[in-house]
Motif scaffolding. Structure first.
Motif, PDB file in Angstrom:
ATOM      1  N   MET A   1       2.458  -3.980  -1.758  1.00 54.60           N
ATOM      2  CA  MET A   1       2.266  -3.386  -0.446  1.00 54.60           C
ATOM      3  C   MET A   1       3.284  -3.954   0.536  1.00 54.60           C
ATOM      4  O   MET A   1       3.365  -5.171   0.720  1.00 54.60           O
ATOM      5  N   ILE A   2       4.062  -3.100   1.134  1.00 56.24           N
ATOM      6  CA  ILE A   2       5.046  -3.496   2.132  1.00 56.24           C
ATOM      7  C   ILE A   2       4.492  -3.145   3.502  1.00 56.24           C
ATOM      8  O   ILE A   2       4.114  -1.996   3.755  1.00 56.24           O
ATOM      9  N   ARG A 187      -4.307  -4.233  -0.823  1.00 57.33           N
ATOM     10  CA  ARG A 187      -4.057  -2.921  -0.228  1.00 57.33           C
ATOM     11  C   ARG A 187      -5.369  -2.198   0.052  1.00 57.33           C
ATOM     12  O   ARG A 187      -5.568  -1.623   1.130  1.00 57.33           O
ATOM     13  N   MET A 188      -6.302  -2.225  -0.896  1.00 55.58           N
ATOM     14  CA  MET A 188      -7.583  -1.554  -0.693  1.00 55.58           C
ATOM     15  C   MET A 188      -8.374  -2.209   0.441  1.00 55.58           C
ATOM     16  O   MET A 188      -9.004  -1.517   1.258  1.00 55.58           O
ATOM     17  N   ASP A 193     -10.428  -2.156   5.933  1.00 55.02           N
ATOM     18  CA  ASP A 193     -10.483  -2.799   7.249  1.00 55.02           C
ATOM     19  C   ASP A 193     -10.001  -1.843   8.337  1.00 55.02           C
ATOM     20  O   ASP A 193     -10.625  -1.728   9.409  1.00 55.02           O
ATOM     21  N   GLN A 194      -8.913  -1.138   8.087  1.00 55.15           N
ATOM     22  CA  GLN A 194      -8.381  -0.207   9.075  1.00 55.15           C
ATOM     23  C   GLN A 194      -9.352   0.946   9.317  1.00 55.15           C
ATOM     24  O   GLN A 194      -9.502   1.420  10.461  1.00 55.15           O
ATOM     25  N   SER A 195     -10.028   1.394   8.274  1.00 56.59           N
ATOM     26  CA  SER A 195     -11.018   2.463   8.425  1.00 56.59           C
ATOM     27  C   SER A 195     -12.198   1.997   9.264  1.00 56.59           C
ATOM     28  O   SER A 195     -12.713   2.742  10.113  1.00 56.59           O
TER      29      SER A 195
END
Length: 226
Positions: A1-2, A187-188, A193-195
């Motif tokens: 993940m970048i 990444r998941m 967290d963003q959701s």
């Protein structure tokens, strides 16, 4: 993940960093590289015990501790003190993968490098070339960020710094040992967290948000491997 984390440092902090680093004493970067990496590395670095390097590293570490985006993306267990490099006059670092384990300066401890980080300290118009090129699962990505922006990416990625043909590319770099070792799991967790944050902003049902938050923390418990 970048992941790109914008404005870790303010413009005023970037200017102060540039002034301090311009007057520092740099050494050949190949002195800090392993045998194989030294063959493709042509840059300059500040010695790890240089007082300017120590002072600026503390400022970066403080900024990281106050940056929710960094914490969410990396889930840091430990951070190796930031280091500093400079590319100019054709300076380049060919394809390489970072060391898996680093000694922590001043101690007998070791740190596993799960995540690599580059903090750009030169403005893009101050130099030509010097792009950070990362080869990962999703192909090759070429990055040249504004000064003060941070890039984090898997330390297992093949990456390089293109030759600098004009000016100087100055940056800080460091490694993170994450609580969650596997990149796909981080990444998941970041997406979850963003959701949760988005649902909170849109005044979603509090019980739903609480359940999702519980899932997030329980996954960290399940996957933590410091």
């Amino acid at each position: 993940m970048i992941t790109v984390i914008p404005d870790l440092l303010s413009s005023e902090e970037v200017s102060a960093f540039q002034q301090a680093l311009a007057s520092a004493s740099w050494v050949n970067g190949s002195e800090t590289a392993g045998h194989i990496a030294a063959q493709v590395k042509q840059n300059e670095q500040l010695p790890l015990d240089h007082p300017v390097a120590r002072e600026l590293a503390e400022i970066i570490l403080a900024a990281l501790s106050q940056c929710p985006e960094f914490v969410a993306a990396t889930l840091p267990a430990r951070i190796l003190p930031p280091r500093f490099n400079r590319y100019q006059g054709g300076g380049v670092y060919g394809n390489h993968i970072d060391n898996a384990v680093f000694a922590v300066p001043g101690s007998s401890d070791r740190l596993r490098s799960d995540i690599s980080a580059t903090l750009f300290l030169s403005h893009p118009d101050e130099y030509d070339g010097g792009e950070l090129v990362i080869e990962d699962t999703y192909g090759t990505q070429t990055i040249k960020l504004p000064a003060g922006h941070l890039m984090v990416y898997p330390a297992s990625s093949v990456h390089r710094v293109n030759p600098v043909s004009r000016g100087a590319r100055v940056a800080s770099f460091f490694w993170v040992q994450s609580l969650v070792r596997e990149d796909h799991k981080r990444r998941m967790l970041l997406e979850l967290d963003q959701s949760i944050q988005a649902l909170t902003l849109h005044n979603a049902d509090t019980q739903t948000v609480a359940r999702l938050t519980g899932v997030y923390h329980n996954l960290i418990r399940e996957w933590s491997n410091p």
